[in-house]
Design an enzyme around this catalytic site. Structure first.
Site, PDB file in Angstrom:
ATOM      1  N   CYS A  71       0.865  -1.180   0.000  1.00 40.12           N
ATOM      2  CA  CYS A  71       0.000   0.000   0.000  1.00 40.12           C
ATOM      3  C   CYS A  71       0.902   1.230   0.000  1.00 40.12           C
ATOM      4  O   CYS A  71       1.661   1.460   0.955  1.00 40.12           O
ATOM      5  CB  CYS A  71      -0.858  -0.025   1.263  1.00 40.12           C
ATOM      6  SG  CYS A  71      -1.916   1.418   1.475  1.00 40.12           S
ATOM      7  N   CYS A 181      -0.741   3.324  -6.707  1.00 34.06           N
ATOM      8  CA  CYS A 181      -1.663   2.801  -5.696  1.00 34.06           C
ATOM      9  C   CYS A 181      -1.976   1.396  -6.169  1.00 34.06           C
ATOM     10  O   CYS A 181      -2.306   1.198  -7.354  1.00 34.06           O
ATOM     11  CB  CYS A 181      -2.939   3.641  -5.641  1.00 34.06           C
ATOM     12  SG  CYS A 181      -4.291   2.861  -4.714  1.00 34.06           S
TER      13      CYS A 181
HETATM   14  N1  DGL Z   1      -3.974   0.464  -2.129  1.00 37.13           N
HETATM   15  C1  DGL Z   1      -3.536   1.577  -1.431  1.00 37.13           C
HETATM   16  C2  DGL Z   1      -2.304   2.226  -2.035  1.00 37.13           C
HETATM   17  O1  DGL Z   1      -1.510   1.567  -2.671  1.00 37.13           O
HETATM   18  C3  DGL Z   1      -4.486   2.584  -0.860  1.00 37.13           C
HETATM   19  C4  DGL Z   1      -5.891   2.663  -1.247  1.00 37.13           C
HETATM   20  C5  DGL Z   1      -6.722   3.410  -0.219  1.00 37.13           C
HETATM   21  O2  DGL Z   1      -7.084   2.783   0.775  1.00 37.13           O
HETATM   22  O3  DGL Z   1      -6.990   4.616  -0.395  1.00 37.13           O
HETATM   23  O4  DGL Z   1      -2.065   3.395  -1.865  1.00 37.13           O
END
Ligand code: DGL
Length: 262
Positions: A71, A181
């Site tokens: 993340c 993301c």
């Molecule tokens: N998947 C996450 C990232 O790579 C974040 C998504 C979220 O919860 O806003 O930033």
């Protein structure tokens, strides 16, 4: 080795999908913080609190030997603190700005991520370290996280949202779009239809798994049919029901398909 992958939601499954195939002899734990997703539009202190809770569970209860923060948002605001608190290898994810800039010395790069990542100090520093020619533009796409969590990947609503967000950019001037993301990887086929063919995708998934192998002394293999076993958790609860596991499998299947989209 017991390796934990952690994300706010299902985005991290795109990293897991790759990791399980190139490290088939390891044991994986996947943690999606379903109670608190999305992270990217929340406050920084709130996200730090969620990450602390997730790490307590993964390291103190599940005894993970290494944690991949799959993340970018959590990495942006909480990875430094986790590294101070725990001794296990912690592999974070940052938008692959350097890799994107290296592909073409003159054309522009569009970095997409959540609002926390886009506005974060870590990304500012990364861009100023590598973008000597001022070629990088930053774009937050928070609604893609919501769409992905709803398994809505290519509806007219998704396309309209992306069209609108991308319309200020003259995309012929860009060599790459950085998927900063992990949730954004699910939209590669939709984005492929909207972007000129000259714009390539850059994401950090493979690089993150290579870094995991390097930091843990493991050797990756060429991805084959064998995949490593994995237990799934949402906000600390095991995911066990047939329907919930089928939901996870459908994301993993889409993640594997998206790896083929270039
Ligand atoms: N998947 C996450 C990232 O790579 C974040 C998504 C979220 O919860 O806003 O930033």
């Amino acid at each position: 080795m017991r390796i934990a992958l952690f994300d706010s939601g299902i985005g991290g499954l795109t990293v897991l999908s790759h990791a399980r195939r190139v490290l088939p002899s390891e044991e994986f734990i996947f943690f999606a913080d379903r109670d608190h997703v999305p992270y990217g539009t929340k406050s920084v202190p709130a996200v730090r609190g969620y990450v602390r809770e997730a790490f307590r569970f993964l390291i103190e209860k599940q005894r993970a030997d290494a944690v991949v923060v799959a993340c970018n948002t959590a990495t942006s605001v909480a990875v430094d603190e986790m590294r101070r608190l725990y001794e296990v290898p912690i592999i974070g994810m940052e938008p692959a700005v350097k890799m994107a800039l290296e592909q073409d010395a003159d054309r522009r790069v569009l970095v997409t991520a959540t609002p926390i990542t886009i506005n974060g100090e870590k990304l500012r520093r990364l861009v100023s370290a590598h973008d000597a020619k001022n070629l990088v533009d930053l774009l937050a796409l928070p609604r893609l996280v919501e769409f992905a969590e709803r398994r809505e990947f290519s509806s007219p609503r998704v396309e309209a949202y992306l069209w609108d967000a991308l319309s200020p950019y003259d995309l012929r001037k860009y060599s790459a779009i950085v998927l900063g993301c992990t949730h954004f990887n699910y939209f590669k086929d939709t984005l492929r239809r909207l972007l000129p063919k000259t714009v390539g995708f850059v994401d950090g998934n493979e690089g993150t798994v290579e870094e995991l192998a390097r930091r843990t002394g493991l050797t990756t293999v060429v991805a084959g049919v064998q995949t490593a076993p994995c237990s799934f958790f949402e906000s600390g609860r095991p995911i066990m029901g047939t329907e919930s596991l089928a939901r996870i499998e459908s994301y993993l299947a889409r993640a594997a398909r998206m790896e083929e989209v270039v």
